[in-house]
Write a protein that holds these residues in place. Sequence first.
Motif, mmCIF file in Angstrom:
data_model
loop_
_atom_site.group_PDB
_atom_site.id
_atom_site.type_symbol
_atom_site.label_atom_id
_atom_site.label_comp_id
_atom_site.label_asym_id
_atom_site.label_seq_id
_atom_site.Cartn_x
_atom_site.Cartn_y
_atom_site.Cartn_z
ATOM 1 N N GLU A 130 0.645 -1.405 0.211
ATOM 2 C CA GLU A 130 0.277 -0.154 0.217
ATOM 3 C C GLU A 130 0.710 0.989 -0.714
ATOM 4 N N ALA A 131 1.008 1.960 -1.232
ATOM 5 C CA ALA A 131 1.945 2.764 -2.193
ATOM 6 C C ALA A 131 1.242 4.133 -1.854
ATOM 7 N N TRP A 132 0.878 5.489 -1.039
ATOM 8 C CA TRP A 132 1.004 6.522 -1.505
ATOM 9 C C TRP A 132 1.502 7.430 -2.829
ATOM 10 N N VAL A 133 2.550 6.926 -3.224
ATOM 11 C CA VAL A 133 3.159 7.492 -3.990
ATOM 12 C C VAL A 133 3.067 7.962 -5.155
ATOM 13 N N PRO A 134 3.653 8.698 -6.233
ATOM 14 C CA PRO A 134 3.502 8.993 -7.603
ATOM 15 C C PRO A 134 4.026 8.153 -8.477
ATOM 16 N N ALA A 135 3.259 7.657 -9.835
ATOM 17 C CA ALA A 135 3.338 5.999 -10.367
ATOM 18 C C ALA A 135 4.420 6.410 -10.413
ATOM 19 N N HIS A 136 5.041 7.008 -10.641
ATOM 20 C CA HIS A 136 6.983 7.507 -11.484
ATOM 21 C C HIS A 136 7.510 6.142 -9.739
ATOM 22 N N ARG A 137 7.466 6.094 -8.286
ATOM 23 C CA ARG A 137 8.297 6.186 -7.574
ATOM 24 C C ARG A 137 7.601 4.244 -6.746
ATOM 25 N N ARG A 138 5.680 4.077 -7.793
ATOM 26 C CA ARG A 138 5.747 2.585 -7.332
ATOM 27 C C ARG A 138 6.289 1.646 -7.445
#
Length: 550
Positions: free
Chosen positions: A277-285
């Motif tokens: 569960e990582a609410w991060v920008p797509a490029h960091r996912r």
Amino acid sequence: MTPAKHDPSPADWWREAVVYQIYPRSFADGNGDGIGDLAGITGRVGYLADLGVDAVWLSPFYPSALADGGYDVDDYRDVDPRLGTLADIDALIAALHGAGIKVIVDIVPNHTSDRHAWFREALATGRGSDARGRYHFREGRGDDGASPPNGWTSIFGGPAWTRVVEPDGTPGQWYFHYFAAEQPDLNWDRRDVRDDFLRTIRFWADRGVDGFRIDVAFMLTKDLDPAHDALPDVHGTEQMFPEGHHPLFDRDDVQDVYAEWRRVFDDYDPPRTAVAEAWVPAHRRVRYASPASLGQAFNFDLLEAGFDAVAFREIIERNVADATASGTSSTWVFSNHDVVRHATRYGLPGPAGDDGGDWLRSGGDPAAVDAARGLRRARAATLLMLALPGSAYLYQGEELGLQEVGSIPAAERQDPVFFRSRGADVGRDGCRVPLPWTSTGPSFGFGAGGAHLPQPSWFARYAVDVEEADPDSTLWFYRNALRARREITGVFAWEDGSPGVLRFSRGDEWRIVANFGEAPVALPQGEVVMTSAPLDAGRLAGEATVWVRR
Ligand code: NOJ
Ligand code: CA
């Protein structure tokens, strides 16, 4: 010949899996005390098998005071006595495996509960103790230390610091909690913290658990150096730090934790899986989703988008490309235990992408929602999602087309978001109301007793027994779609669409058309295998999706 999609190598079962999320306290109550439990779930394994899911993700069932619905864990290697025993979880795992269903459990590593043995020890041993070092304790500001170390707030509202009483009875240090005060954040610099979670992962993997969902996977490691105290708050300050070096979020060094976990996952055959569960920008996912890290990450983009063809197309394109490039598969999700159900979101009168927060704040009147339209769009979006490459996450009750319960009396609310925001945010109880299994009877068949959150009378309409008897119900729609999905295989490729209409193929055989507009559109040539709504004079109706096989 391309291998059949649902005959993956045992190690790859997760890549295209349909994962059904169970919020244990609200699924089925086996002993009639009003709280869902493990025996209740075991009694419904047949239902899950009939639905056709590949895996079940169990939200926390560990001992907990329920300050945050079980995401405040007292003991990671035990079962809450109200939900059952370790023998009951063994029985549930065995029953699910017997039905060919994998099991994913939730790991909550960012924080323990304030009743965890470590936190009790930290309180009892006082300032400067080794036990305090497992958390983030600091002195307060001001002469008497009565002000918190800095002005940061919790994501649930209120300060992110709480002051403790020292063993000698005097007001003392403050500890950091990004969520509720009952959820102190752990210090992931500590070797013993890291080792204990490795032990927890092995504990569940040894019991036969197939995978893990990692709660707030993007936080764990932190830099609470007082040098950052000048920040007015931590929310929305990502751009003030070099990428990967924010004091709290998405730090590069959190990947060191997951590299260790990966070695444990890979000790098992087949390797255990994980989803971040990582609410991060797509490029960091992709960092979390890489095979060297957790292997998969939730992609909340469709959940956050409105029912909108342009947004869907852009999100699908980017996530399929990113997942392929990083050797994983994407995840797709519209609903979970933290958001307003998508059948309701899509029926709100506001602009596309409304998360339902304003509607809830204004009282959550069901009359303000076009439930029929919301469900129609939800079915269209779901059928589109189920034809995409990657794994699909379903949340309990969406297979019934269940609507959000918007109006729960304040006295019955449970979510800390409601209390910490002093009611400004009503929180997430509305998607956690116990499921209706029968149209009559106490708690609509949830159990022999009551339900721990109030069920509205309109729940009867969505009861499993009602839908089971109706071939046009949403339940049968999900069952048929999950069955047909097993046949869908092959490379994903866009085909020419038109404004408001997305068309794509899977391999040579499958054509998918999703009509976001209101006017009917032409069908591709071939056999109509699934539609989310009846055809309109031989055409695909507005706000509907179709699967056609050549
Ligand atoms: C994310 C979980 O999904 C949510 O329910 C919980 O409140 C927070 N993490 C804190 O654990
Ligand atoms: Ca119970």
